[in-house]
Write an enzyme that holds these catalytic residues in place. Structure first.
Site, short mmCIF file in Angstrom:
data_model
loop_
_atom_site.label_atom_id
_atom_site.label_comp_id
_atom_site.label_asym_id
_atom_site.label_seq_id
_atom_site.Cartn_x
_atom_site.Cartn_y
_atom_site.Cartn_z
N GLU A 1 -69.79 -17.58 30.17
CA GLU A 1 -69.18 -16.80 30.58
C GLU A 1 -67.98 -16.76 30.43
OE1 GLU A 1 -71.41 -15.68 32.85
OE2 GLU A 1 -72.60 -15.72 32.75
N GLY A 2 -67.83 -16.89 29.17
CA GLY A 2 -66.20 -16.43 28.69
C GLY A 2 -65.43 -17.77 29.17
#
Length: 587
Positions: A441-442
């Site tokens: 998610e980053g």
């Protein structure tokens, strides 16, 4: 195996006594029927599910893992039955839109349940988490036809969701993606490409999986401005909306991972698959980020959840394991040794875990509060201000929760000593499962860059100034609190660090990247200090062991952890030269 008990008492304290959530919910028409009595009923039922159904599957799920056989992805034994129980009890649609079968409960409430699920079984938690996130993008950006067709069965748990972004050659730089979407005469699209690292890309828990896929139209502009978002079901639907023939979507392989082994992480192949446009052409990245802001908070909760269960296991072990004597003299003179809880270093580890877990839980509620205001408040100006606050705080929540959560699992493992390295005790699984949360998610480095570059420097620190003033207002309200001065000092360091980077970046663009991780850690410490000030204030009004323990943990945070702010401040203000001076060939 040690027991996990959902922290219901602490959840109630945070929502009811620290944030007065009842008052906020009552002020917004969308949540005016929600109150603490309802919240308690939800948490108590959720706790029974997590403790009784999900936790017992955690280790066996890790041992078995997801597996791909004959083109079908199988989840571990017991997962399908547990998922059916989870879905039939309405947990997937807990925060969903009531117009399509969701329950419409506030995010402030649902974050606490999500934490419980991550504590009990992180691999399991990811399946409903991705479904809830996919629903959010559909309900926010999809057409009425897509919403009415796909949301009800997704909220019911009959269909699941996934998020398909990453490709073999591009991760963070989505502008490089190659998946193509070709328009058809019927108004739909044919998608062709390969996506990797797709959580829940395929599994046997539901009859259908609804993939949200980023792709490019043939005439799309170059880079991220040319990305569109498509809904691509695993199985196509007939005229009655029931599952029919398979779409041209398949799982090519499963990733072999360090942790979350019961979560199916797939390579997904789209071979001319039928898809439906969500939102406007070439505006897909914005639509996907609607989902990702919530998903990033959810992944942050993974860090808190694993930190909490690791703390509980370590605390129980420290109370039972006997080894050596207390430095102050024998605590159990009739026994050969004392419980290791008497040793200062064991207490250091446990108190650090507890301070981060409880600070994170409060900050999760705080971010959830802003999400609720941004979504539900009747006043547009307040909604806009809340949305700006969400944008500022989301990267901090994702990165700081998961960094401190991983630290907590390592500390919990360390409390066990050699037993913590042995599989049967469960502690090493928590470490492995927590590690991914810092990456997907980053990555947390990307979160730090987002915070420093896009959320702070880009607007000259304006959004940050609004947040800083909110903290100063709470400090003023707690002027008699013994920790107000310490938080004021740490906040001043954060403000000075913000001014330094904003001014220096005009001449030295590299300072943003060089400072970003240290800045995020400084920001996170101050944010947790803000929460601990509020919790200490609330705890002073109560009596009993719970409130005493809360105040003692606050003291540990302010005396032992918050002073790290000085070091992070110094590192930010060292500028970019120490990082950038060495030529690449000298590495």
């Amino acid at each position: 195996m040690s027991e996990y008990k959902a922290p219901i008492r602490d959840i109630q304290f945070v929502l009811d006594e620290v944030f007065r959530a009842d008052e906020l919910w009552a002020s917004m028409p969308a949540t005016e029927d929600v109150n603490m009595e309802l919240a308690r009923a939800i948490y108590e039922e959720g706790a029974r599910l997590c403790e009784g159904e999900l936790l017992p599957l955690n280790r066996s799920g890790d041992e078995q893992g997801a597996r791909l056989e004959g083109g079908i992805v199988h989840t571990p034994e017991g997962f399908k039955e547990a998922y059916n129980t989870f879905a039939e009890s309405g947990w997937i649609g807990l925060g969903g839109d009531i117009n399509y079968g969701g329950q419409g409960l506030p995010k402030m409430l649902t974050v606490m349940f999500e934490e419980m699920v991550y504590s009990a079984n992180t691999s399991f938690a990811l399946y409903p988490a991705l479904t809830a996130g996919a629903c959010l993008s559909i309900v926010t950006h999809g057409s009425e036809t897509l919403k009415s067709t796909y949301l009800p069965p997704m909220y019911e748990g009959r269909w699941a969701g996934s998020m398909c972004l990453t490709e073999p050659h591009c991760g963070t730089d989505l502008g490089l993606l190659k998946t193509k979407a070709v328009p058809q005469e019927d108004g739909n699209y044919r998608l062709t490409g390969t996506k990797i690292f797709i959580t829940g890309g395929d599994h046997d828990l539901t009859e259908n999986i609804i993939h949200l896929v980023l792709a490019k139209l043939p005439d799309a502009p170059a880079g991220p401005r040319g990305i569109s978002l498509f809904l691509v079901p695993k199985r196509l639907l007939d005229e009655q909306g029931a599952c029919a023939e398979p779409n041209n979507v398949s799982c090519g392989s499963l990733e072999h991972k360090m942790g979350i082994k019961a979560s199916a992480t797939c390579v997904m192949n789209f071979d001319g698959a039928t898809g439906y446009l969500i939102g406007e052409p070439n505006k897909g990245l914005a639509a996907m980020f609607t989902m990702m802001n919530y998903e990033r908070l959810s992944i942050g909760l993974q860090g808190i959840g694993l930190g909490e269960v690791s703390y509980q296991f370590a605390r129980n072990y420290a109370l039972e394991r006997v080894q050596s004597r207390s430095p102050a003299g024998a605590v159990q003179p009739d026994q050969p040794a004392d419980p290791i809880i008497v040793h200062p270093d064991v207490r250091r580890m446990l108190l650090t875990m507890r301070a981060y877990n409880e600070g994170g839980r409060a900050f999760a509620a705080y971010v959830g509060m802003w999400l609720d205001i941004a979504k539900n408040h009747p006043d547009n100006e307040q909604k806009a201000n809340a949305a700006a606050m969400v944008a500022l705080l989301t990267p901090v929540a994702k990165a700081y929760f998961t960094d401190r959560g991983f630290d907590a699992t390592v500390l919990g493992q360390q409390v066990f000593g050699g037993h913590g390295y042995i599989r049967e005790w469960g502690m090493e699984q928590f470490v492995r499962d927590a590690r991914i949360a810092q990456i997907y998610e980053g990555t947390n480095g990307i979160q730090a860059l987002d915070l420093m570059g896009r959320k702070v420097v880009a607007d000259g620190g304006e959004a940050f100034a609004g947040y800083s003033q909110l903290i100063r207002d709470d400090i003023a309200s707690a002027s008699g609190n013994i920790y107000a001065a310490a938080l004021t000092q740490a906040l001043g360091k954060l403000e000075q660090a913000t001014d330094f980077v904003c001014s220096t970046a005009q001449q030295d663009p590299a300072v943003i990247g060089a400072a970003s991780c240290d800045y995020l850690n400084l920001f996170g410490l101050v944010a947790y200090g803000h929460m601990w000030l509020k919790m200490d204030q609330a705890a002073q009004t109560g009596a009993g062991d719970f409130y005493q323990a809360k105040q003692m943990t606050a003291k540990y945070f302010f005396d032992k952890l918050l002073p790290e702010a000085d070091a992070y401040y110094a590192k930010v203000c060292a500028g970019s030269a120490p990082t950038m001076a060495m030529p690449a060939e000298m590495f």
